[in-house]
Design a protein around this motif. Structure first.
Motif, mmCIF file in Angstrom:
data_model
loop_
_atom_site.group_PDB
_atom_site.id
_atom_site.type_symbol
_atom_site.label_atom_id
_atom_site.label_comp_id
_atom_site.label_asym_id
_atom_site.label_seq_id
_atom_site.Cartn_x
_atom_site.Cartn_y
_atom_site.Cartn_z
ATOM 1 N N HIS A 1 -28.917 12.534 24.953
ATOM 2 C CA HIS A 1 -30.109 12.756 25.375
ATOM 3 C C HIS A 1 -30.070 13.943 26.582
ATOM 4 O O HIS A 1 -29.199 13.610 27.652
ATOM 5 C CB HIS A 1 -30.770 11.433 25.836
ATOM 6 N N HIS B 1 -24.294 9.603 25.463
ATOM 7 C CA HIS B 1 -24.999 10.044 24.332
ATOM 8 C C HIS B 1 -25.686 11.457 24.629
ATOM 9 O O HIS B 1 -25.437 11.914 25.646
ATOM 10 C CB HIS B 1 -25.808 9.053 24.007
ATOM 11 N N ASP C 1 -31.474 14.027 29.584
ATOM 12 C CA ASP C 1 -31.132 13.425 30.942
ATOM 13 C C ASP C 1 -29.437 12.952 31.256
ATOM 14 O O ASP C 1 -29.168 12.714 32.455
ATOM 15 C CB ASP C 1 -31.840 12.047 31.282
ATOM 16 N N HIS C 2 -28.745 13.190 30.058
ATOM 17 C CA HIS C 2 -27.422 13.010 30.431
ATOM 18 C C HIS C 2 -26.520 14.138 30.074
ATOM 19 O O HIS C 2 -25.258 14.169 30.095
ATOM 20 C CB HIS C 2 -27.152 11.913 29.321
HETATM 21 ZN ZN LIG Z 1 -30.858 8.042 26.406
#
Ligand SMILES: [Zn+2]
Ligand SMILES: [Zn+2]
Length: 258
Positions: free
Chosen positions: A80, A78, A82-83
């Motif tokens: 976000h 996804h 942090d990804h």
């Molecule tokens: Zn997330």
């Protein structure tokens, strides 16, 4: 052909990582290397192939630590940060290999395009900017990375819908709060399962420890690893002792073969 699949845990921490900058929490101050967690990602390798799932802010350090010199693609769970925040650091791979394949659902691809417009633009490319080859993935449609078939598994991360991935006998799911029965069906029979477990207290968009263990009990893999861990879950060594047989906390740089 596809085996054994080598999985390297590049990062096993939640969005701020462990230690959190400036934190005096005992877990953040721990000297145990297993209590140091970069942002969540795995490297999936077999034969000559190297794919990563997600590309967070620690991507560069993770590639250096594991001496990855060739990257065949990135699968995104996804959008976000942090990804995804490390996407610019695909540059060395791009310079050597050309456009780097990415696999993401349409919404995630659109989000990446907005945030990294210079990577996605066709006209007036900035010299030195990397480029990607976008592969849009969809629920219910398996796809190939190299010579391996991957099944996307849809799950719910509060209001954001995320994808986990099944690679043969290995399934990786992170940032899950709930998952529909129809999607769960696609996971049964997996030998090794990775799933997120944030902390003991409930959270609006992540499994806590209890929910993760209940989910593992339902899927019944031979082995399960917990990831996307907050400092609030506690010291690695202590939490590990409390887990049921066959369930472990993942830690950074752990390598498993499936
Ligand atoms: Zn997330
Ligand atoms: Zn996350």
């Amino acid at each position: 052909m596809k085996e054994p699949l080598k999985i390297t845990f590049l990062g096993t921490g939640t969005s701020q990582g462990i230690p959190i900058i400036g934190s005096k929490h005992p877990v953040c101050l721990s000297t145990d290397t297993k209590d140091k967690r970069l942002r969540v990602s795995i490297l999936v390798s077999w034969n000559d192939y190297n794919y990563v799932v997600d590309c967070g802010p620690d991507f560069r350090q993770q590639m250096l630590t594991h001496d990855v010199s060739k990257l065949d693609g990135i699968l995104f769970t996804h959008e976000h940060s942090d990804h995804t925040a490390g996407l610019d650091d695909i540059r060395p791979f791009f310079f050597r290999q050309g456009d780097i394949p990415i696999y993401a659902q349409q919404r995630v691809s659109d989000s990446l395009r907005r945030r990294f417009d210079y990577i996605f633009t066709d006209a007036n490319r900035y010299p030195g900017a990397p480029a990607v080859a976008v592969n849009v993935i969809e629920k219910g449609k398996s796809f190939f990375i190299g010579d391996m078939n991957v099944i996307p598994i849809e799950a719910n991360h509060n209001r954001v819908q995320v994808f986990g991935f099944r690679f043969f006998d290995f399934t990786y799911l992170t940032d899950v709060k709930t998952i529909d029965d129809e999607e769960k069906e696609k996971i049964y029979g997996t030998k090794v399962l990775v799933v997120n477990a944030l902390r003991e207290e409930a959270h609006h968009s992540h499994f806590n420890l209890e929910e993760a263990l209940k989910f593992i009990e339902d899927i019944r893999p031979e082995k399960a690893y917990l990831t996307h861990i907050s400092h609030l879950l506690g010291f690695h060594e202590e939490v590990e002792k409390k887990l049921p047989a066959g369930v472990h906390l993942a830690y950074d740089n752990l390598v498993i073969e499936v």
